[in-house]
Design a protein around this motif. Structure first.
Motif, PDB file in Angstrom:
ATOM      1  N   ILE A  28       0.831  -1.199   0.000  1.00 45.90           N
ATOM      2  CA  ILE A  28       0.000   0.000   0.000  1.00 45.90           C
ATOM      3  C   ILE A  28       0.865   1.249   0.000  1.00 45.90           C
ATOM      4  O   ILE A  28       0.573   2.213  -0.675  1.00 45.90           O
ATOM      5  CB  ILE A  28      -0.940   0.000   1.217  1.00 45.90           C
ATOM      6  CG1 ILE A  28      -1.932  -1.136   1.078  1.00 45.90           C
ATOM      7  CG2 ILE A  28      -1.655   1.328   1.376  1.00 45.90           C
ATOM      8  CD1 ILE A  28      -2.816  -1.324   2.279  1.00 45.90           C
ATOM      9  N   ALA A  29       1.939   1.211   0.752  1.00 44.87           N
ATOM     10  CA  ALA A  29       2.845   2.346   0.822  1.00 44.87           C
ATOM     11  C   ALA A  29       4.276   1.837   0.835  1.00 44.87           C
ATOM     12  O   ALA A  29       4.549   0.768   1.379  1.00 44.87           O
ATOM     13  CB  ALA A  29       2.569   3.158   2.074  1.00 44.87           C
ATOM     14  N   VAL A  33       7.667   5.500   3.946  1.00 46.77           N
ATOM     15  CA  VAL A  33       6.532   6.363   4.251  1.00 46.77           C
ATOM     16  C   VAL A  33       5.969   5.975   5.625  1.00 46.77           C
ATOM     17  O   VAL A  33       5.867   4.794   5.940  1.00 46.77           O
ATOM     18  CB  VAL A  33       5.443   6.209   3.157  1.00 46.77           C
ATOM     19  CG1 VAL A  33       4.225   7.037   3.485  1.00 46.77           C
ATOM     20  CG2 VAL A  33       6.009   6.589   1.808  1.00 46.77           C
ATOM     21  N   PRO A  34       5.596   6.960   6.463  1.00 48.18           N
ATOM     22  CA  PRO A  34       5.083   6.638   7.805  1.00 48.18           C
ATOM     23  C   PRO A  34       3.885   5.697   7.815  1.00 48.18           C
ATOM     24  O   PRO A  34       3.665   4.997   8.786  1.00 48.18           O
ATOM     25  CB  PRO A  34       4.695   7.996   8.380  1.00 48.18           C
ATOM     26  CG  PRO A  34       5.514   8.973   7.630  1.00 48.18           C
ATOM     27  CD  PRO A  34       5.715   8.391   6.255  1.00 48.18           C
ATOM     28  N   LEU A  35       3.110   5.653   6.736  1.00 47.96           N
ATOM     29  CA  LEU A  35       1.955   4.766   6.688  1.00 47.96           C
ATOM     30  C   LEU A  35       2.378   3.300   6.783  1.00 47.96           C
ATOM     31  O   LEU A  35       1.626   2.462   7.249  1.00 47.96           O
ATOM     32  CB  LEU A  35       1.179   5.003   5.383  1.00 47.96           C
ATOM     33  CG  LEU A  35      -0.057   4.154   5.147  1.00 47.96           C
ATOM     34  CD1 LEU A  35      -1.105   4.473   6.204  1.00 47.96           C
ATOM     35  CD2 LEU A  35      -0.607   4.410   3.770  1.00 47.96           C
ATOM     36  N   ALA A  36       3.608   2.995   6.360  1.00 52.61           N
ATOM     37  CA  ALA A  36       4.095   1.622   6.369  1.00 52.61           C
ATOM     38  C   ALA A  36       4.462   1.144   7.775  1.00 52.61           C
ATOM     39  O   ALA A  36       4.695  -0.032   7.983  1.00 52.61           O
ATOM     40  CB  ALA A  36       5.302   1.480   5.443  1.00 52.61           C
ATOM     41  N   SER A  38       3.532   0.301  11.571  1.00 47.74           N
ATOM     42  CA  SER A  38       2.332  -0.034  12.353  1.00 47.74           C
ATOM     43  C   SER A  38       2.233   0.873  13.578  1.00 47.74           C
ATOM     44  O   SER A  38       3.205   1.523  13.980  1.00 47.74           O
ATOM     45  CB  SER A  38       2.377  -1.497  12.784  1.00 47.74           C
ATOM     46  OG  SER A  38       3.362  -1.679  13.778  1.00 47.74           O
ATOM     47  N   ARG A  39       1.063   0.910  14.181  1.00 42.86           N
ATOM     48  CA  ARG A  39       0.876   1.728  15.378  1.00 42.86           C
ATOM     49  C   ARG A  39       1.782   1.258  16.515  1.00 42.86           C
ATOM     50  O   ARG A  39       2.308   2.070  17.271  1.00 42.86           O
ATOM     51  CB  ARG A  39      -0.577   1.675  15.831  1.00 42.86           C
ATOM     52  CG  ARG A  39      -1.479   2.455  14.939  1.00 42.86           C
ATOM     53  CD  ARG A  39      -2.880   2.594  15.460  1.00 42.86           C
ATOM     54  NE  ARG A  39      -3.292   1.586  16.418  1.00 42.86           N
ATOM     55  CZ  ARG A  39      -4.532   1.286  16.686  1.00 42.86           C
ATOM     56  NH1 ARG A  39      -5.503   1.921  16.071  1.00 42.86           N
ATOM     57  NH2 ARG A  39      -4.839   0.372  17.573  1.00 42.86           N
ATOM     58  N   ALA A  42       5.298   2.509  15.812  1.00 44.68           N
ATOM     59  CA  ALA A  42       5.376   3.946  16.062  1.00 44.68           C
ATOM     60  C   ALA A  42       5.408   4.228  17.561  1.00 44.68           C
ATOM     61  O   ALA A  42       6.146   5.107  18.027  1.00 44.68           O
ATOM     62  CB  ALA A  42       4.192   4.656  15.408  1.00 44.68           C
ATOM     63  N   SER A 115      -3.870  12.829  19.274  1.00 45.20           N
ATOM     64  CA  SER A 115      -2.968  13.040  18.138  1.00 45.20           C
ATOM     65  C   SER A 115      -1.604  12.442  18.435  1.00 45.20           C
ATOM     66  O   SER A 115      -1.311  12.055  19.571  1.00 45.20           O
ATOM     67  CB  SER A 115      -2.826  14.537  17.847  1.00 45.20           C
ATOM     68  OG  SER A 115      -2.149  15.172  18.922  1.00 45.20           O
ATOM     69  N   ARG A 116      -0.774  12.389  17.409  1.00 44.57           N
ATOM     70  CA  ARG A 116       0.580  11.846  17.584  1.00 44.57           C
ATOM     71  C   ARG A 116       1.397  12.712  18.538  1.00 44.57           C
ATOM     72  O   ARG A 116       2.124  12.203  19.378  1.00 44.57           O
ATOM     73  CB  ARG A 116       1.280  11.723  16.239  1.00 44.57           C
ATOM     74  CG  ARG A 116       2.706  11.208  16.358  1.00 44.57           C
ATOM     75  CD  ARG A 116       3.337  10.932  15.016  1.00 44.57           C
ATOM     76  NE  ARG A 116       4.767  10.765  15.096  1.00 44.57           N
ATOM     77  CZ  ARG A 116       5.380   9.677  15.540  1.00 44.57           C
ATOM     78  NH1 ARG A 116       4.673   8.652  15.951  1.00 44.57           N
ATOM     79  NH2 ARG A 116       6.695   9.604  15.576  1.00 44.57           N
TER      80      ARG A 116
END
Length: 149
Positions: A28-29, A33-36, A38-39, A42, A115-116
């Motif tokens: 997907i990314a 990229v930060p989308l790659a 996982s929570r 992070a 938020s982050r």
């Protein structure tokens, strides 16, 4: 009699889910990229950044093990009956075989932050509070900026 088998065409390819000829799906990314991320990864990075920030002023923290756990467990005393609040972190003092350990609970922290940036601030506050408890100091003496952000 046997039914005849239709002849196979020379250009026939095995069928796949690639019905429209656009190729197989990729990620997907891309990994950078930060989308790659996982929570959980992070969150681990936030804890690691906070610990790195504190280790500059407190070198004795190099001997402390920092960990992230999903939720506190009730079977080993992390959550006590009658407590209204769910803990965000915990300190376990080590012995001869294992070092002191600071544990940050991921899901309770994530639920309390929107938020982050807010999550990063809360993670740092939890780490500072647990380190202060471990060292027997006030959180303000562990990190002078504690509670100011």
């Amino acid at each position: 009699m046997d039914s005849p088998v239709p002849p196979r065409r020379a250009d026939a390819r095995p069928r796949r889910r690639d019905r429209h000829g656009r190729g197989m799906r990729g990620p997907i990314a891309p990994p950078q990229v930060p989308l790659a991320i996982s929570r959980a990864e992070a969150f681990d990075d936030l804890v690691r950044d906070s610990v790195t920030r504190l280790e500059r002023h407190w070198p004795q923290l190099a001997a402390v093990e920092f960990a992230v756990q999903e939720v506190p467990r009730s079977d080993n005393g992390e959550v006590r009956e009658g407590d209204d609040a769910v803990p965000l972190g915990r300190v376990t003092e080590g012995g001869a075989e294992h070092p002191d350990r600071v544990i940050v609970f991921r899901r309770p922290v994530e639920i309390r932050s929107r938020s982050r940036d807010e999550r990063a601030l809360l993670v740092h506050e939890v780490v500072v509070e647990q380190v202060a408890e471990l060292l027997g100091l006030a959180p303000e003496s562990v990190d002078p900026r504690y509670g100011q952000d």
